[in-house]
Enzyme design. Structure first.
Site, short mmCIF file in Angstrom:
data_model
loop_
_atom_site.label_atom_id
_atom_site.label_comp_id
_atom_site.label_asym_id
_atom_site.label_seq_id
_atom_site.Cartn_x
_atom_site.Cartn_y
_atom_site.Cartn_z
N LYS A 207 -61.72 -84.02 -103.48
CA LYS A 207 -62.39 -83.08 -102.45
C LYS A 207 -64.04 -83.34 -102.51
O LYS A 207 -64.63 -83.52 -101.84
CB LYS A 207 -62.08 -81.65 -102.47
CG LYS A 207 -62.64 -80.90 -101.49
CD LYS A 207 -62.13 -79.37 -101.57
CE LYS A 207 -63.17 -78.28 -100.91
NZ LYS A 207 -62.68 -76.88 -100.86
N GLU B 115 -62.57 -86.62 -114.23
CA GLU B 115 -61.05 -87.45 -114.59
C GLU B 115 -60.90 -88.48 -113.36
O GLU B 115 -60.57 -89.53 -113.92
CB GLU B 115 -60.06 -86.39 -114.25
CG GLU B 115 -59.88 -85.50 -115.71
CD GLU B 115 -60.89 -84.04 -115.45
OE1 GLU B 115 -61.62 -84.26 -114.60
OE2 GLU B 115 -60.37 -82.98 -116.27
N GLY C 241 -58.74 -76.83 -102.94
CA GLY C 241 -58.02 -77.50 -103.45
C GLY C 241 -56.77 -77.38 -103.82
O GLY C 241 -55.73 -78.12 -103.42
N ARG C 242 -56.21 -76.37 -104.21
CA ARG C 242 -55.05 -75.91 -104.48
C ARG C 242 -54.02 -75.57 -103.21
O ARG C 242 -52.89 -75.19 -103.44
CB ARG C 242 -54.86 -74.67 -105.65
CG ARG C 242 -55.56 -73.47 -105.06
CD ARG C 242 -55.69 -72.69 -106.54
NE ARG C 242 -56.71 -71.25 -106.26
CZ ARG C 242 -58.06 -71.56 -106.39
NH1 ARG C 242 -58.73 -72.57 -106.59
NH2 ARG C 242 -58.54 -70.47 -106.05
N GLU D 275 -54.93 -70.01 -111.10
CA GLU D 275 -56.31 -70.50 -110.79
C GLU D 275 -56.88 -69.36 -109.44
O GLU D 275 -57.96 -69.18 -109.53
CB GLU D 275 -56.54 -71.76 -110.10
CG GLU D 275 -57.96 -72.36 -110.09
CD GLU D 275 -57.96 -73.97 -109.99
OE1 GLU D 275 -58.10 -74.57 -111.08
OE2 GLU D 275 -57.87 -74.53 -108.95
N HIS E 292 -30.43 -73.54 -121.10
CA HIS E 292 -30.36 -74.13 -122.51
C HIS E 292 -31.47 -74.35 -123.26
O HIS E 292 -31.67 -74.80 -124.04
CB HIS E 292 -29.54 -75.64 -122.34
CG HIS E 292 -28.33 -75.60 -121.74
ND1 HIS E 292 -27.00 -75.25 -122.48
CD2 HIS E 292 -27.71 -75.61 -120.43
CE1 HIS E 292 -26.14 -75.28 -121.60
NE2 HIS E 292 -26.45 -75.42 -120.32
N LYS F 147 -66.01 -77.46 -118.48
CA LYS F 147 -66.73 -78.66 -117.89
C LYS F 147 -68.02 -79.17 -118.42
O LYS F 147 -68.12 -80.24 -118.81
CB LYS F 147 -66.31 -78.68 -116.38
CG LYS F 147 -65.06 -79.13 -115.69
CD LYS F 147 -65.46 -79.25 -114.31
CE LYS F 147 -64.27 -78.78 -113.42
NZ LYS F 147 -64.44 -78.86 -112.07
O1 F6P Z 1 -59.82 -77.42 -111.68
C1 F6P Z 1 -60.86 -77.25 -110.77
C2 F6P Z 1 -60.77 -77.91 -109.57
O2 F6P Z 1 -61.90 -77.79 -108.73
C3 F6P Z 1 -59.38 -77.53 -108.74
O3 F6P Z 1 -59.54 -76.40 -108.03
C4 F6P Z 1 -59.24 -78.68 -107.78
O4 F6P Z 1 -58.03 -78.71 -107.33
C5 F6P Z 1 -59.42 -79.84 -108.82
O5 F6P Z 1 -60.39 -79.36 -109.67
C6 F6P Z 1 -59.88 -81.08 -108.36
O6 F6P Z 1 -60.87 -81.30 -107.60
P1 F6P Z 1 -61.60 -82.06 -106.70
O7 F6P Z 1 -60.33 -82.45 -105.71
O8 F6P Z 1 -62.77 -81.99 -106.18
O9 F6P Z 1 -61.27 -83.64 -107.62
#
Ligand code: F6P
Length: 539
Positions: free
Chosen positions: A209, A215, A269-270, A355, A386, A506
């Site tokens: 987003k 990452e 995002g979620r 979150e 189990h 972060k």
């Molecule tokens: O972990 C924080 C967060 O902002 C989440 O809410 C989101 O889903 C994720 O990082 C990834 O963010 P982006 O889509 O901006 O890479």
């Protein structure tokens, strides 16, 4: 209009619930069933292909009535209206919350700042549809002229968990494309995926987003560098597409403008798998199945918006959860799907639930002195039986659980299905009734072993039966939990749609990274300083 901001503990219904709790906390559910032969029917909601039995809970009719009053006291109805009508209810980020607009019919009018957002949603949907068709049919080809065989989704959090969970859940509906997910900054993750790929036939979908997430950008750069070992810059346009709100950064990465699938800041995002973030779902299962997922979610939206609270599935599940969280002090909830397809469902819900509702400041900006967000965990049955069921049955903690089951299996192996569902039913029955000392004695158990074989029972469960796992029913199920999250956030008087809690770690990580390269020197506590030095020496 802002969301109401009512401290739930100051409401009449909360006081009533507190007094009521003192009188019912030790009631045995099995006695409640014995006293009322209609209990199971009274506490069951039948809706579409859903059958939700919440009778195996430590509630009476009075509890239920008080909980419904709580929903009114915190002005839940008004809050639902505010969310669906595009008000900026995500106040701390100054945004509307309109994931429901992503699954609304084309004829809907959903205005944000006076503009109907539905036409742009449908523009992107059409783009997803046509792109999916070209990739699946093999009309769109890689740089050496071969059709695609593999799709790699590069994203994390909401840009990974939703698509990954749904692609796995809808495996039965999948086409020939093999889908991979790269999320972790751990370089071993991306390298293990790369190992399996033929770059000539692989399509990369970068989902972020913000397009700033460490990452995702690192993984995308690593993959791009690997790609450019064999291909040229101009080939990137054939193999890389992106989903983002940050169009400028996507272009700077080298992605062709035609290969950008926009999303909007009014989609969290979620809650974003319904947007172009779900592109890998569409690619893996075909656009019609992605659309089916959206249609199912829309049906749940309508149910949530219009149904009376007493027969409103997300509202009822949320109220019951509040009852355990705030009165019984239950800290966690388990979600146990009796379907291997839903293997990643609890992991997906962890982001959505924790979150969103892991907050301790209320909507007035004040610290909270009551419990909010529940811990959520789970694994499919029967595997979980189990693994951790021992603790649910005989441990010291109260763990309310949602049991999700499908009455029909997809491959139609009735022998397995009957065994699966007999376990499902047996577990919720065992959790309800337990096993008395008399029953244990009747089994000729040696005297000294008897206490160990007694089950207290009275462990609450919701049973969510769905006819069959289809894109549509999965859409309903996911939307059901999304709305449950919202209802709980309203009751707890918190902002469910921000996530500032993920920022601190972060920021510190980026400072520590600079210390590894000698760019920065920072003060640390003695433990962190030792660990940092040890890592530098050993790595
Ligand atoms: O972990 C924080 C967060 O902002 C989440 O809410 C989101 O889903 C994720 O990082 C990834 O963010 P982006 O889509 O901006 O890479």
């Amino acid at each position: 209009m802002a969301l109401p901001s009512i401290n739930p503990t100051t409401t009449n219904s909360w006081q009533k619930l507190q007094e009521h709790f003192a009188t019912v906390k030790n009631l045995q559910m099995k006695d409640l069933f014995a006293q009322d032969s209609d209990r199971a029917n009274k506490f069951t909601i039948k809706w579409d292909d859903f059958y939700v039995d919440f009778s195996k809970n430590r509630i009476t009719e009075e509890t239920f009535k008080n909980l419904l009053e709580l929903a009114d006291d915190v002005k839940l109805k008004e809050a639902i209206k505010s969310q669906f009508s595009g008000e900026k209810i995500n106040l701390t980020e100054g945004r509307a919350v309109l994931h429901s607009a992503l699954r609304a019919p084309e004829s809907s009018v959903i205005k944000l700042d006076g503009e109907n957002v539905v036409p742009e949603v449908y523009n992107v949907k059409r783009k997803i549809e046509s792109f999916t068709g070209q990739v699946v049919n093999g009309d769109r080809k890689g740089y050496t002229g071969k059709p695609f065989t593999d799709v790699v989704n590069i994203g994390i959090g909401g840009s990974d968990l939703g698509p990954a969970m749904v692609v796995e859940a809808l495996q039965y509906y999948k086409n020939h494309l093999t889908t991979h997910f790269v999320s972790n900054i751990d370089g071993d993750h991306v390298n293990e995926v790369i190992k399996k790929l033929n770059l000539e036939t692989t399509l990369f979908v970068i989902v972020s987003k913000t397009f700033t997430t460490q990452e995702t950008i690192s993984n995308a750069n690593t993959i791009k560098a690997w790609f450019l070992n064999s291909a040229n810059e101009e080939d990137i346009a054939k193999h890389f597409v992106a989903v983002s709100t940050n169009i400028e950064s996507v272009k700077n990465f080298g992605i062709d403008a035609n290969n950008i699938f926009p999303m909007w800041d009014w989609v969290g995002g979620r809650f974003s798998l319904w947007s172009a973030v779900g592109l890998s779902i569409s690619l893996a299962t075909g656009y019609h199945n992605f659309d089916g997922l959206l249609k199912g979610a829309h049906k749940m939206d309508e149910h949530f918006k219009n149904e009376d609270f007493k027969s409103n599935i997300p509202v009822v599940l949320a109220l019951i959860s509040v009852w355990y969280n705030n009165f019984f002090n239950a800290e966690s909830e388990a979600v146990i799907p009796y379907s291997q397809y839903l293997n990643q469902f609890a992991t997906y819900l962890q982001q959505g639930i924790m979150e969103s509702n892991g907050k301790s400041i209320d909507r007035n900006g004040n610290p909270i002195d009551y419990e909010t967000g529940t811990l959520i965990w789970g694994e499919p049955g029967t595997n979980s039986q189990h693994a951790f069921f021992q603790l649910i049955h005989q441990g010291t903690k109260l763990i309310p659980a949602d049991f999700i089951g499908f009455t029909k299996s997809l491959h139609g192996n009735q022998d397995h299905q009957n065994k699966l569902m007999s376990n499902f039913l047996a577990q919720t029955e065992a959790l309800l009734n337990g096993k008395t000392k008399a029953q244990v004695v009747a089994e000729n158990t040696p005297e000294n072993i008897i206490p160990f074989k007694v089950f207290a029972g009275n462990k609450p469960t919701n049973t969510i039966f769905i006819d069959k796992l289809t894109p549509e029913s999965l859409g309903k199920l996911i939307a059901m939990y999304e709305h449950k999250i919202f209802v709980q956030g309203i009751i707890w008087n918190i902002y469910s749609y921000d996530q500032f809690g993920v920022e601190l770690g972060k920021q510190l990580a980026s400072k520590i990274l600079k210390e590894f390269s000698g760019e920065e020197k920072n003060e640390h506590d003695a433990s962190t300083a030792n660990l940092l030095n040890y890592y530098k020496k050993m790595s």
